[in-house]
Design a protein around this motif. Sequence first.
Motif, short mmCIF file in Angstrom:
data_model
loop_
_atom_site.label_atom_id
_atom_site.label_comp_id
_atom_site.label_asym_id
_atom_site.label_seq_id
_atom_site.Cartn_x
_atom_site.Cartn_y
_atom_site.Cartn_z
N VAL A 92 -36.81 -3.71 -6.68
CA VAL A 92 -36.19 -4.20 -7.90
C VAL A 92 -36.18 -3.07 -8.92
O VAL A 92 -37.21 -2.43 -9.15
N SER B 211 -31.75 -5.19 -10.96
CA SER B 211 -30.91 -5.05 -9.77
C SER B 211 -31.33 -6.09 -8.73
O SER B 211 -32.40 -6.69 -8.85
N GLY B 212 -30.51 -6.27 -7.72
CA GLY B 212 -30.90 -7.18 -6.65
C GLY B 212 -30.44 -8.59 -6.88
O GLY B 212 -30.09 -8.98 -7.99
N ARG B 213 -30.45 -9.38 -5.81
CA ARG B 213 -29.93 -10.74 -5.85
C ARG B 213 -30.99 -11.80 -5.97
O ARG B 213 -30.69 -12.98 -5.94
#
Length: 124
Positions: free
Chosen positions: A2, A25-27
């Motif tokens: 992350v 960032s990231g889902r």
Amino acid sequence: QVQLVESGGGLVQAGGSLRLSCAASGRTFSSYPMGWFRQAPGKERDFVATISRSGGSTYYADSVKGRFTISRDNAKSTVYLQMNSLKPEDTAVYYCAAKTVGLKSRSSDEYDYWGRGTQVTVSS
């Protein structure tokens, strides 16, 4: 992994306001409790505020309660810190952090990912 990027810091007069943002960032942002911490020169990093995964639960340090508000927008993968009635003693580098396990916490040791920080300076 992350990645966290803070923004919104700056110089403000006492009594003024700033809103800090922290973009992740990231889902999987919505699965992380998030926190804000701050570190003044020569001092340890202190807890400021934390928020649950959904945003429905928050907790604040006594020193900022009633003046600061933490919130999050999971659709934008962003957590915010609205700071009102700022005081010179709020001057510090402010960091956001993500906690991948467990519930929200005021302990910096429990956070796994950290941003690089944004400087907030409050003049008297």
